[in-house]
Enzyme design. Structure first.
Site, PDB file in Angstrom:
ATOM      1  N   ARG A   1       0.822  -1.212   0.000  1.00 48.35           N
ATOM      2  CA  ARG A   1       0.000   0.000   0.000  1.00 48.35           C
ATOM      3  C   ARG A   1       0.857   1.262   0.000  1.00 48.35           C
ATOM      4  O   ARG A   1       0.419   2.315  -0.476  1.00 48.35           O
ATOM      5  CB  ARG A   1      -0.994  -0.015   1.168  1.00 48.35           C
TER       6      ARG A   1
ATOM      7  N   GLU B   1       3.529  -6.506  12.871  1.00 52.63           N
ATOM      8  CA  GLU B   1       2.428  -6.626  13.832  1.00 52.63           C
ATOM      9  C   GLU B   1       1.750  -7.995  13.709  1.00 52.63           C
ATOM     10  O   GLU B   1       1.322  -8.566  14.689  1.00 52.63           O
ATOM     11  CB  GLU B   1       1.417  -5.494  13.591  1.00 52.63           C
TER      12      GLU B   1
END
Ligand code: AMP
Length: 174
Positions: free
Chosen positions: A62, A99
Site C-alpha cells: 500500500r 504486527e
C-alpha cells in the site's frame, strides 16, 4: 470538515483482519475518492517542507500507492522496497517482525546512489518493524534519509521509537 478530519472519517476499521486481535485500517475508501486521495498525497508532500529530495522510496504494497503519487507530484524518482522474491535484479535484503507475522524485504542494490536524499513513505506505521527494515537497507546503500512519512500512525505501538534519530511525520495518529 478539515482535510485531515475527512481522511479520518473515510478510513474503515476492519476488526480481526487479517488475524484475530488486529484492527485493520482500510484506506481503500480514501483511494476511491479523487479529492481525498489528492488531499492525502498533498499532506504527505507537505511533510518534506522545503528540503531537497531526489527519490521517494515506497514500501510494498500500500506504500507504493502513496509513494508513487508523491514522487509524480514532486517530479522525482520512485524506488520500491519489496517483499522477498519480487525484485528481478541484484538485491539487498533484511528480515523483520511485523504486527502480524514475519517478513523479508528487499531493495535493488543500485536503486539509490550514495548521498542521494530520499523520503521513505508508507500507508501506516504500526510497530515500526517494516520501516526500520527499509531504513536499514537505505543506510546500507548510503542514502541520505530525510525522513519517514506515513498517512497513519498507530501511536500506541510506539513504532517511531524504532526509527530514531530519523524524523517521522504522520498525517493521522491513533
Ligand atoms: P509495522 O512493521 O508493524 O510498522 O507494520 C507496518 C506495515 O504493516 C505497513 O506496511 C502496513 O501497511 C501494515 N499494517 C500493520 N498494521 C496494520 C493495520 N492495523 N492496518 C493496516 N495496515 C497495517
Amino acid at each position: 470538515m478539515s482535510a485531515t478530519d475527512s481522511l479520518r472519517a473515510a478510513i474503515r476499521d476492519v476488526v480481526d483482519f487479517p488475524k484475530p486481535g488486529i484492527v485493520f485500517k482500510d484506506i481503500t475508501p480514501i483511494l476511491a475518492d479523487g479529492k481525498l486521495f489528492r488531499h492525502s498525497v498533498s499532506l504527505i508532500c507537505e511533510t518534506i517542507g522545503g528540503t531537497k529530495v531526489d527519490k521517494i522510496v515506497g514500501i510494498d504494497a500500500r506504500g507504493f500507492i502513496f509513494a508513487a503519487a508523491v514522487a509524480d507530484r514532486l517530479g522525482v524518482g520512485f524506488v520500491p522496497v519489496r517483499k522477498k522474491g519480487k525484485l528481478p535484479w541484484k538485491t539487498r535484503q533484511t528480515a523483520y517482525a511485523l504486527e502480524y507475522g514475519e517478513s523479508i524485504v528487499e531493495l535493488h542494490e543500485d536503486a539509490v546512489k550514495p548521498g542521494e536524499s530520499v523520503l521513505l513513505v508508507d500507508d501506516l506505521l504500526a510497530t515500526g518493524g517494516t520501516a526500520a527494515a527499509a531504513v536499514k537497507l537505505l543506510d546500507e546503500l548510503g542514502a541520505n534519509l530525510i525522513g519517514i512519512s506515513v498517512l497513519i500512525e498507530l501511536g500506541f505501538l510506539q513504532g517511531r521509537s524504532k526509527l530514531a534519530p530519523h524524523a517521522v511525520h504522520s498525517i493521522l495518529t491513533y
